[in-house]
Design a protein around this motif. Structure first.
Motif, PDB file in Angstrom:
ATOM      1  N   SER A 175     -45.421 -41.284  -5.985  1.00  0.00           N
ATOM      2  CA  SER A 175     -46.395 -41.278  -4.892  1.00  0.00           C
ATOM      3  C   SER A 175     -46.165 -42.384  -3.872  1.00  0.00           C
ATOM      4  O   SER A 175     -46.785 -42.389  -2.822  1.00  0.00           O
ATOM      5  CB  SER A 175     -47.813 -41.399  -5.457  1.00  0.00           C
ATOM      6  OG  SER A 175     -47.980 -42.624  -6.130  1.00  0.00           O
ATOM      7  N   TYR A 176     -45.276 -43.351  -4.165  1.00  0.00           N
ATOM      8  CA  TYR A 176     -45.018 -44.390  -3.181  1.00  0.00           C
ATOM      9  C   TYR A 176     -43.936 -43.978  -2.185  1.00  0.00           C
ATOM     10  O   TYR A 176     -43.602 -44.710  -1.270  1.00  0.00           O
ATOM     11  CB  TYR A 176     -44.616 -45.701  -3.857  1.00  0.00           C
ATOM     12  CG  TYR A 176     -43.493 -45.582  -4.867  1.00  0.00           C
ATOM     13  CD1 TYR A 176     -42.173 -45.393  -4.472  1.00  0.00           C
ATOM     14  CD2 TYR A 176     -43.761 -45.665  -6.229  1.00  0.00           C
ATOM     15  CE1 TYR A 176     -41.154 -45.276  -5.388  1.00  0.00           C
ATOM     16  CE2 TYR A 176     -42.735 -45.555  -7.167  1.00  0.00           C
ATOM     17  CZ  TYR A 176     -41.440 -45.361  -6.739  1.00  0.00           C
ATOM     18  OH  TYR A 176     -40.448 -45.241  -7.659  1.00  0.00           O
ATOM     19  N   SER A 177     -43.366 -42.769  -2.347  1.00  0.00           N
ATOM     20  CA  SER A 177     -42.279 -42.347  -1.475  1.00  0.00           C
ATOM     21  C   SER A 177     -42.795 -41.979  -0.089  1.00  0.00           C
ATOM     22  O   SER A 177     -43.912 -41.526   0.081  1.00  0.00           O
ATOM     23  CB  SER A 177     -41.558 -41.150  -2.084  1.00  0.00           C
ATOM     24  OG  SER A 177     -40.600 -40.651  -1.187  1.00  0.00           O
ATOM     25  N   ASN A 178     -41.920 -42.152   0.919  1.00  0.00           N
ATOM     26  CA  ASN A 178     -42.272 -41.748   2.278  1.00  0.00           C
ATOM     27  C   ASN A 178     -41.546 -40.466   2.680  1.00  0.00           C
ATOM     28  O   ASN A 178     -41.378 -40.186   3.853  1.00  0.00           O
ATOM     29  CB  ASN A 178     -41.946 -42.862   3.275  1.00  0.00           C
ATOM     30  CG  ASN A 178     -40.471 -43.245   3.242  1.00  0.00           C
ATOM     31  OD1 ASN A 178     -39.712 -42.780   2.389  1.00  0.00           O
ATOM     32  ND2 ASN A 178     -40.055 -44.094   4.162  1.00  0.00           N
ATOM     33  N   LYS A 179     -41.108 -39.691   1.686  1.00  0.00           N
ATOM     34  CA  LYS A 179     -40.391 -38.451   1.942  1.00  0.00           C
ATOM     35  C   LYS A 179     -41.329 -37.265   1.756  1.00  0.00           C
ATOM     36  O   LYS A 179     -42.185 -37.262   0.895  1.00  0.00           O
ATOM     37  CB  LYS A 179     -39.196 -38.322   1.001  1.00  0.00           C
ATOM     38  CG  LYS A 179     -38.152 -39.416   1.161  1.00  0.00           C
ATOM     39  CD  LYS A 179     -37.047 -39.248   0.141  1.00  0.00           C
ATOM     40  CE  LYS A 179     -35.975 -40.312   0.325  1.00  0.00           C
ATOM     41  NZ  LYS A 179     -36.485 -41.670   0.103  1.00  0.00           N
ATOM     42  N   LEU A 180     -41.132 -36.262   2.586  1.00  0.00           N
ATOM     43  CA  LEU A 180     -41.910 -35.038   2.500  1.00  0.00           C
ATOM     44  C   LEU A 180     -40.962 -33.889   2.182  1.00  0.00           C
ATOM     45  O   LEU A 180     -39.919 -33.756   2.820  1.00  0.00           O
ATOM     46  CB  LEU A 180     -42.613 -34.784   3.841  1.00  0.00           C
ATOM     47  CG  LEU A 180     -43.820 -33.865   3.838  1.00  0.00           C
ATOM     48  CD1 LEU A 180     -44.943 -34.461   3.011  1.00  0.00           C
ATOM     49  CD2 LEU A 180     -44.282 -33.620   5.271  1.00  0.00           C
ATOM     50  N   LYS A 181     -41.294 -33.071   1.191  1.00  0.00           N
ATOM     51  CA  LYS A 181     -40.464 -31.928   0.831  1.00  0.00           C
ATOM     52  C   LYS A 181     -41.098 -30.653   1.378  1.00  0.00           C
ATOM     53  O   LYS A 181     -42.298 -30.451   1.270  1.00  0.00           O
ATOM     54  CB  LYS A 181     -40.357 -31.803  -0.689  1.00  0.00           C
ATOM     55  CG  LYS A 181     -39.830 -33.040  -1.391  1.00  0.00           C
ATOM     56  CD  LYS A 181     -38.426 -33.362  -0.952  1.00  0.00           C
ATOM     57  CE  LYS A 181     -37.812 -34.417  -1.846  1.00  0.00           C
ATOM     58  NZ  LYS A 181     -38.652 -35.591  -2.045  1.00  0.00           N
ATOM     59  N   VAL A 182     -40.268 -29.805   1.950  1.00  0.00           N
ATOM     60  CA  VAL A 182     -40.731 -28.537   2.500  1.00  0.00           C
ATOM     61  C   VAL A 182     -39.809 -27.443   1.985  1.00  0.00           C
ATOM     62  O   VAL A 182     -38.581 -27.570   2.035  1.00  0.00           O
ATOM     63  CB  VAL A 182     -40.716 -28.557   4.048  1.00  0.00           C
ATOM     64  CG1 VAL A 182     -41.199 -27.232   4.596  1.00  0.00           C
ATOM     65  CG2 VAL A 182     -41.576 -29.695   4.576  1.00  0.00           C
ATOM     66  N   LYS A 183     -40.408 -26.345   1.483  1.00  0.00           N
ATOM     67  CA  LYS A 183     -39.601 -25.288   0.889  1.00  0.00           C
ATOM     68  C   LYS A 183     -40.195 -23.920   1.202  1.00  0.00           C
ATOM     69  O   LYS A 183     -41.407 -23.731   1.160  1.00  0.00           O
ATOM     70  CB  LYS A 183     -39.512 -25.477  -0.624  1.00  0.00           C
ATOM     71  CG  LYS A 183     -38.575 -24.504  -1.322  1.00  0.00           C
ATOM     72  CD  LYS A 183     -38.482 -24.803  -2.801  1.00  0.00           C
ATOM     73  CE  LYS A 183     -37.482 -23.872  -3.480  1.00  0.00           C
ATOM     74  NZ  LYS A 183     -37.375 -24.150  -4.932  1.00  0.00           N
ATOM     75  N   SER A 184     -39.323 -22.974   1.494  1.00  0.00           N
ATOM     76  CA  SER A 184     -39.750 -21.599   1.705  1.00  0.00           C
ATOM     77  C   SER A 184     -39.905 -20.923   0.350  1.00  0.00           C
ATOM     78  O   SER A 184     -39.030 -21.021  -0.514  1.00  0.00           O
ATOM     79  CB  SER A 184     -38.712 -20.844   2.542  1.00  0.00           C
ATOM     80  OG  SER A 184     -39.114 -19.516   2.753  1.00  0.00           O
ATOM     81  N   THR A 185     -41.024 -20.237   0.135  1.00  0.00           N
ATOM     82  CA  THR A 185     -41.284 -19.573  -1.146  1.00  0.00           C
ATOM     83  C   THR A 185     -40.972 -18.085  -1.046  1.00  0.00           C
ATOM     84  O   THR A 185     -40.775 -17.537   0.042  1.00  0.00           O
ATOM     85  CB  THR A 185     -42.749 -19.771  -1.568  1.00  0.00           C
ATOM     86  OG1 THR A 185     -43.604 -19.157  -0.596  1.00  0.00           O
ATOM     87  CG2 THR A 185     -43.098 -21.247  -1.668  1.00  0.00           C
ATOM     88  N   LYS A 186     -40.950 -17.403  -2.189  1.00  0.00           N
ATOM     89  CA  LYS A 186     -40.572 -15.992  -2.231  1.00  0.00           C
ATOM     90  C   LYS A 186     -41.534 -15.109  -1.453  1.00  0.00           C
ATOM     91  O   LYS A 186     -41.150 -14.056  -0.946  1.00  0.00           O
ATOM     92  CB  LYS A 186     -40.488 -15.533  -3.688  1.00  0.00           C
ATOM     93  CG  LYS A 186     -39.333 -16.146  -4.456  1.00  0.00           C
ATOM     94  CD  LYS A 186     -39.288 -15.620  -5.884  1.00  0.00           C
ATOM     95  CE  LYS A 186     -38.109 -16.216  -6.644  1.00  0.00           C
ATOM     96  NZ  LYS A 186     -38.055 -15.734  -8.044  1.00  0.00           N
ATOM     97  N   ASP A 187     -42.811 -15.518  -1.384  1.00  0.00           N
ATOM     98  CA  ASP A 187     -43.788 -14.694  -0.670  1.00  0.00           C
ATOM     99  C   ASP A 187     -43.832 -14.992   0.830  1.00  0.00           C
ATOM    100  O   ASP A 187     -44.693 -14.487   1.550  1.00  0.00           O
ATOM    101  CB  ASP A 187     -45.184 -14.843  -1.283  1.00  0.00           C
ATOM    102  CG  ASP A 187     -45.738 -16.255  -1.154  1.00  0.00           C
ATOM    103  OD1 ASP A 187     -45.051 -17.122  -0.573  1.00  0.00           O
ATOM    104  OD2 ASP A 187     -46.856 -16.504  -1.642  1.00  0.00           O
TER     105      ASP A 187
END
Length: 310
Positions: free
Chosen positions: A61-73
């Motif tokens: 939770s101390y990270s400054n990174k954001l993950k973004v992912k396309s899902t199957k739906d």
């Protein structure tokens, strides 16, 4: 006093979110996971920069990174500390879940040509039409000094308990429900966390001083808990919801009131208690002596080490 400190004194914020939103995007560019980093340049933070990674990794939770992912739906999964990604730090923050998600999607759209929400989708998000998979909500417990905040954390480590949850203690934190599939309650010293992870935070002397006085009480709610409490939808959340949830969780903490030692306590018992506090009883006394000293403290002075706080 600036706005960040005033906001911290209100005490409540959303820390980590994993949300699923209906947003137009290019799945071919996102299907391996796109990471948005906020790079530090001197004393300030740059605009988010895109980079690609072939793995979907949950950051601490101390990270400054954001993950973004396309899902199957066809929806977009966003995972990270949204407030920290937007502002560069999470010493203070926002308790408005809907506003956090909306601001994040707007920023992602500005940052990436592969994320292109329509106005209708943005309006829907603004009304809370998105799904929450995991959320961390917390409150700041502020003390007069850093030493007093650290003393409180030590009291929690030695004496705190929680109904139906075992206690898991680490150097800078204490967990209840550490392995729970539903929810976890955590207490930690924010100043230590910030100092140990400086590269992840935009910090100032004033913010560090505030963090040094702060014990963070943090509640993580996972899908099962959210589902059972009708909290999966963004429109079910308000700042008051955040406040109520964390206050209710904190109110169930069991912590004995501080007990002062009798003034006439003989020095041999003071040494014994000091060893107990330092965790060195076994190295300093035999088992029979430990049992005898504990009995004598209770019988003659009313001092029970199980209830003694420091």
């Amino acid at each position: 006093m600036d706005n960040t400190v005033e906001q911290a004194n209100q005490g409540y914020m959303v820390d980590w979110l994993r949300v699923r939103v209906e947003v137009e995007h290019n799945p071919d560019k996102l299907n391996d996971g796109m990471r948005f980093d906020v790079a530090k340049i001197g004393d300030s933070y740059s605009e988010p920069m895109q980079s690609y990674r072939g793995m979907w990794i949950t950051e601490p939770s101390y990270s400054n990174k954001l993950k973004v992912k396309s899902t199957k739906d066809g929806t977009l999964l966003i995972d990270g500390n949204l407030g920290k990604w937007l502002t560069g730090h999470n010493i203070t923050g926002d308790s408005d879940v809907v506003e956090l998600v909306h601001s994040t999607v707007m920023k992602l759209a500005e940052t990436s040509e592969h994320i292109t929400p329509t106005q209708q989708q943005l309006d829907a998000i603004k009304k809370g039409y998105f799904k929450i998979h995991v959320i961390d909500v917390n409150k700041a417990i502020l003390f007069e000094t850093k030493d007093k905040s650290l003393q409180y954390l030590e009291r929690l480590k030695y004496h705190a308990s929680y109904a139906r949850f075992d206690k898991h203690v680490e150097s800078n934190g204490i967990y209840f429900g550490y392995d729970s599939q539903r929810k976890t309650l955590k207490y930690y010293h924010k100043g230590t966390e910030v100092a140990n992870n400086k590269k992840y935070q935009h910090n100032t002397d004033e913010l560090q001083a505030l963090a040094d006085r702060m014990i963070r009480c943090e509640l993580r709610l996972k899908w099962r808990e959210l589902n059972d409490n009708n909290l999966l939808n963004g429109f079910n959340w308000t700042p008051e919801t955040v406040k109520q949830l964390i206050d209710d969780a904190h109110s169930k903490l069991r912590l004995p009131e501080p007990m002062s030692l009798p003034k006439d306590l003989p020095s041999k018992y003071i040494r014994f208690i000091s060893c107990f506090k330092n965790g060195s009883l076994v190295e300093s006394y035999t088992t029979s002596t430990i049992d005898r000293m504990k009995r004598e403290l209770i019988k003659n002075y009313g001092v029970d080490l199980r209830n003694l706080t420091f």
